[in-house]
Design an enzyme around this catalytic site. Structure first.
Site, short mmCIF file in Angstrom:
data_model
loop_
_atom_site.label_atom_id
_atom_site.label_comp_id
_atom_site.label_asym_id
_atom_site.label_seq_id
_atom_site.Cartn_x
_atom_site.Cartn_y
_atom_site.Cartn_z
N CYS A 2 -32.77 -102.29 8.78
CA CYS A 2 -32.83 -101.52 7.54
C CYS A 2 -34.31 -101.35 7.20
O CYS A 2 -35.16 -102.00 7.80
CB CYS A 2 -32.20 -102.27 6.38
SG CYS A 2 -30.48 -102.71 6.66
N ARG A 27 -35.28 -96.50 10.48
CA ARG A 27 -34.76 -97.86 10.64
C ARG A 27 -33.30 -97.99 10.22
O ARG A 27 -32.68 -99.05 10.39
CB ARG A 27 -35.59 -98.83 9.78
CG ARG A 27 -37.05 -98.87 10.15
CD ARG A 27 -37.79 -99.87 9.29
NE ARG A 27 -37.20 -101.19 9.40
CZ ARG A 27 -37.49 -102.06 10.36
NH1 ARG A 27 -38.36 -101.74 11.29
NH2 ARG A 27 -36.91 -103.24 10.39
N TRP A 75 -28.94 -99.84 7.38
CA TRP A 75 -28.23 -99.76 8.66
C TRP A 75 -27.21 -100.89 8.59
O TRP A 75 -27.52 -102.05 8.76
CB TRP A 75 -29.23 -99.97 9.81
CG TRP A 75 -28.58 -99.96 11.15
CD1 TRP A 75 -28.23 -101.05 11.90
CD2 TRP A 75 -28.19 -98.84 11.90
NE1 TRP A 75 -27.64 -100.64 13.06
CE2 TRP A 75 -27.61 -99.30 13.10
CE3 TRP A 75 -28.27 -97.46 11.68
CZ2 TRP A 75 -27.12 -98.43 14.07
CZ3 TRP A 75 -27.79 -96.60 12.66
CH2 TRP A 75 -27.24 -97.09 13.83
N ASN A 101 -33.31 -106.85 4.61
CA ASN A 101 -33.13 -106.35 5.97
C ASN A 101 -32.87 -107.56 6.84
O ASN A 101 -33.73 -108.43 6.94
CB ASN A 101 -34.40 -105.61 6.42
CG ASN A 101 -34.45 -105.38 7.91
OD1 ASN A 101 -33.42 -105.22 8.56
ND2 ASN A 101 -35.64 -105.34 8.46
N GLY A 102 -31.70 -107.62 7.47
CA GLY A 102 -31.39 -108.77 8.31
C GLY A 102 -29.93 -109.15 8.20
O GLY A 102 -29.11 -108.39 7.68
N GLU A 488 -26.77 -95.50 36.14
CA GLU A 488 -27.49 -95.40 34.87
C GLU A 488 -28.95 -95.00 35.11
O GLU A 488 -29.51 -94.19 34.37
CB GLU A 488 -27.38 -96.73 34.11
CG GLU A 488 -28.17 -96.85 32.82
CD GLU A 488 -27.81 -95.85 31.75
OE1 GLU A 488 -26.83 -95.11 31.90
OE2 GLU A 488 -28.56 -95.77 30.76
N LYS A 492 -30.69 -91.67 33.56
CA LYS A 492 -31.91 -91.71 32.73
C LYS A 492 -32.94 -90.73 33.26
O LYS A 492 -33.56 -89.99 32.52
CB LYS A 492 -32.55 -93.11 32.70
CG LYS A 492 -31.93 -94.19 31.88
CD LYS A 492 -31.97 -93.99 30.40
CE LYS A 492 -30.83 -93.13 29.93
NZ LYS A 492 -29.61 -93.75 29.55
N GLU A 495 -31.83 -86.94 32.77
CA GLU A 495 -31.76 -86.40 31.42
C GLU A 495 -33.12 -86.24 30.75
O GLU A 495 -33.30 -85.35 29.93
CB GLU A 495 -30.79 -87.18 30.53
CG GLU A 495 -31.21 -88.57 30.17
CD GLU A 495 -30.13 -89.34 29.42
OE1 GLU A 495 -29.34 -88.73 28.70
OE2 GLU A 495 -30.11 -90.57 29.55
N HIS A 511 -21.69 -92.38 54.16
CA HIS A 511 -20.57 -91.43 54.15
C HIS A 511 -20.99 -90.06 53.65
O HIS A 511 -20.14 -89.25 53.27
CB HIS A 511 -19.43 -91.99 53.28
CG HIS A 511 -18.86 -93.27 53.81
ND1 HIS A 511 -18.10 -93.33 54.95
CD2 HIS A 511 -19.01 -94.55 53.39
CE1 HIS A 511 -17.77 -94.60 55.19
NE2 HIS A 511 -18.32 -95.36 54.26
N LYS A 610 -27.91 -86.44 20.28
CA LYS A 610 -27.71 -87.89 20.20
C LYS A 610 -26.24 -88.24 20.05
O LYS A 610 -25.76 -89.21 20.63
CB LYS A 610 -28.53 -88.46 19.04
CG LYS A 610 -28.60 -89.99 19.03
CD LYS A 610 -29.31 -90.55 20.26
CE LYS A 610 -29.11 -92.03 20.43
NZ LYS A 610 -29.30 -92.46 21.82
C1 F6R Z 1 -27.35 -91.06 27.97
C2 F6R Z 1 -26.70 -90.78 26.71
C3 F6R Z 1 -25.32 -90.22 26.74
C4 F6R Z 1 -24.42 -91.07 25.84
C5 F6R Z 1 -23.03 -90.44 25.73
C6 F6R Z 1 -22.08 -91.32 24.94
O1 F6R Z 1 -28.62 -91.57 27.79
O2 F6R Z 1 -27.25 -91.00 25.68
O3 F6R Z 1 -24.82 -90.15 28.03
O4 F6R Z 1 -24.35 -92.35 26.39
O5 F6R Z 1 -23.13 -89.20 25.13
O6 F6R Z 1 -22.56 -91.51 23.65
P1 F6R Z 1 -21.98 -92.65 22.72
O7 F6R Z 1 -22.30 -93.94 23.35
O8 F6R Z 1 -22.67 -92.45 21.42
O9 F6R Z 1 -20.49 -92.44 22.64
#
Ligand code: F6R
Length: 615
Positions: A2, A27, A75, A101-102, A488, A492, A495, A511, A610
């Site tokens: 927070c 935050r 948060w 915050n905590g 993963e 990363k 993207e 294969h 996001k």
């Molecule tokens: C990758 C990324 C996306 C999310 C996906 C699921 O870095 O950010 O692949 O992981 O859109 O999002 P959440 O976890 O919010 O359901």
């Protein structure tokens, strides 16, 4: 996480606090609130929503008079985001007002005691418990506010950055810190308090950063007194001259939120298991799980639904659950699951994993599973999010807001939660030996230190990034627990750098993907000490004889792969079962540096969002 802000001095406190909250919104942003004191009346306004919502509410409902005030952007950790759970919180008498915050871990037992002593609680927060504990001590022990705060903090377990004031003391703010950050800005005849220096940087460059277990009594006339919470000893204030701009401060001095979030992993992994994992006592306690443990134990199978990075965390969980708890697991892309008429029964447990808690496909998969009678358990980061409410029960990761679009700390904290669930189930089912169980509890506690050590290799990784930034394709290979990490790592890279990358189980290379290998192809291989080590070494040989460029993630001290690989990225030894928490770190850093060198918008890569709230 927070954000907290406080002001005492000659100015109107309201604009200082409001602007400060806007700067601290990174935050936490699920609710916000403010309390102002003009020496006779405390005005308080709080609301679910963003700081802009608070600003609107204040303009409609509250006078903004006063030279003393505190504000909070939340948060949520205890209690869903709503107006009542928002901070500040009054004590029962209405004399004390606090922001926090905590997490106060032992709030439930303190709350029970306070209820027995006649206190009433209006919110679900741990913070309201703390302010009433302080009030109770102040009254019963007949001590000043500072002393009461000190006694109370010696009774609580957890983390805090707090600021509070007493209606009877219009010239004083008391602050304290343990675990969560707290800075005090020092102006001429005025003081600022905040989670970081961004709220006061235009007013003063002089700041004191409280250390853990320090508290300060900030008085307009007699200035600042800092003491140790534990033994009351006086601490000489160390005033720093800040040379930062606002943007740098919000990102904690990092250039991007993604980098900041990568570096936050040691502390947020700790936050995620804090109070839940008691390694010495051999206990794992997950609030949302305790009442539903039978559902898991008796499940025919566990189906994990998720998207993207969260799906990768689910894949890691498949290995852990089957290995330890001997429960069959299927991991499904939520988007496929929802549309393919899956066979689900009441004996199935569905785990939905989502950082944002808002992903439309995952939400639809949950609805479908519920319609078919399955018990649905959520693992989310955002408290009060749609998915956390749509599931029957669940566990929050405590990663704090993830702002960078590329998920980093969400992944490792999700795996932390999944590991704790699997260990707990295995213990109850008797499918793990007591020794293995205890070893893994202790090893889990060591993960933050190991992640720190992996992060310390950043410079070497940056150099590797420079050599490969112009590659147009990458392969990522891993086996067993580290196959999902390869996926993963590839995700990363693509993207945020827009370089094509594919993750594969190392054994699958022969294969098909082996046809791609030539001297221009960088191949990232996770080759740590594990049951698969020899096999991975063979895969590396196969790559080498086709002139592929090998970048290997190896265990510190490795000699064999070091000889074979072109470049290595070292991580500390970690048992294979927990290794994804550590091996993923160099891959995050590699992607970050390559993207940066290519001038990509690291925090907001093109075409992505996001929270994917559309199909
Ligand atoms: C990758 C990324 C996306 C999310 C996906 C699921 O870095 O950010 O692949 O992981 O859109 O999002 P959440 O976890 O919010 O359901």
């Amino acid at each position: 996480m927070c954000g907290i802000v406080g002001y005492i001095g000659k100015r109107d406190a309201y604009p200082v606090i409001l602007n400060g909250l806007k700067r601290l919104e990174y935050r936490g942003y699920d609710s916000a609130g403010i309390a102002l004191y003009d020496g006779s009346t405390i005005q308080l306004c709080k609301t679910k929503g963003k700081v802009a919502d608070l600003e609107k509410k204040v303009s409609e409902e509250m006078a903004t008079k006063g030279n003393l005030g505190i504000g909070h952007t939340r948060w949520a950790t205890h209690g869903i985001p709503n107006d009542i759970n928002s901070h500040p919180h009054f004590s029962n008498s209405g004399d004390l007002v606090i922001i926090h915050n905590g997490i106060i871990e032992n709030y439930a037992s303190i709350k029970k005691e306070l209820i027995n002593r006649g206190y009433t609680f209006y919110s679900d927060t741990d913070t309201e418990v703390l302010v009433n504990l302080i009030e109770d001590i102040k009254k019963n022990e007949n001590v000043k506010l500072g002393k009461a705060v000190q006694i109370a903090l010696n009774q609580v377990v957890g983390a805090y950055a707090i600021a509070l004031f007493d209606k009877n003391k219009p010239d004083e703010i008391v602050v304290a810190k343990l675990g969560s950050p707290l800075a005090i800005g020092i102006g001429t005849d005025e003081f600022f308090v905040a989670s970081d220096a961004s709220p006061f940087i235009e007013f003063t460059n002089n700041a004191i950063y409280l250390e853990d277990e320090e508290m300060a009594i900030i008085r307009l006339v007699r200035e600042i007194k800092i003491r140790k919470v534990k033994d009351d000893s006086i601490v000489a204030p160390y005033i720093q001259e800040l040379q930062l701009n606002i943007e740098q401060i919000e990102k904690g001095g990092y250039d991007h939120f993604m980098l900041k979030e990568i570096y936050e992993q040691p502390s947020v992994i700790k936050d995620t298991y804090r109070g839940r994992l008691l390694a010495d006592k051999g206990i794992i306690r997950l609030g949302g799980l305790e009442d539903y443990i039978e559902k898991f134990i008796n499940a025919d199978r566990i189906i994990i639904v998720a998207c993207g990075t969260s799906w990768h965390a689910g894949l890691v969980a498949e290995y852990i659950f089957e290995d330890w708890a001997r429960i069959p697991v299927e991991v499904e892309y939520a988007s496929e699951f929802r549309y393919r008429n899956p066979v689900i029964t009441e004996k199935d447990v569905v785990i939905a994993i989502s950082q944002s808690g808002e992903t439309a496909d995952t939400l639809a998969a949950i609805k479908l599973a519920k319609e078919k009678g399955a018990f649905v358990y959520g693992i989310c980061n955002v408290v009060g999010s749609t998915i956390s409410r749509a599931t029957h029960s669940g566990t929050y990761t405590h990663a704090g807001p993830e702002i960078g679009v590329a998920s980093t700390k969400a992944f490792t904290t999700q795996i932390t939660v999944l590991t704790m669930i699997a260990l707990k189930l295995a213990k109850i089912k008797g499918t793990i030996s007591q020794t293995d169980y205890m070893v893994h509890l202790r090893e889990l506690e060591l993960i933050p230190t190991k992640v720190e050590s992996a992060l310390s290799k950043n410079d070497a990784i940056e150099k590797i990034a420079l050599l490969f930034k112009d590659a147009t394709n990458f392969l990522y290979l891993g086996r067993g627990y580290n196959f999902p990490v390869a996926l993963e790592g590839a995700l990363k890279l693509k993207e945020i750098s827009y370089i094509h990358a594919e993750g594969y189980p190392a054994a699958e290379m022969k294969h098909g993907p082996i046809a791609l290998i030539d001297e221009h192809m960088p191949i990232v291989v996770i080759a740590i000490n594990s049951n698969h080590y020899e096999k991975v070494v063979s895969n590396i040989q196969e790559i080498k004889s086709r002139k592929g460029k090998i970048i290997a993630v190896v265990t510190e001290g490795d000699t064999v792969v070091r000889e074979l690989a072109d470049y290595i990225m070292e991580v500390p030894y970690t048992p294979e079962t927990l290794s994804p928490l550590v091996t993923t770190i160099p891959l995050q850093l590699l992607s970050y540096h390559i993207a940066l060198m290519l001038n990509r918008n690291v925090d907001q890569p093109r075409n992505l969002a996001k929270a994917v709230t559309v199909e």
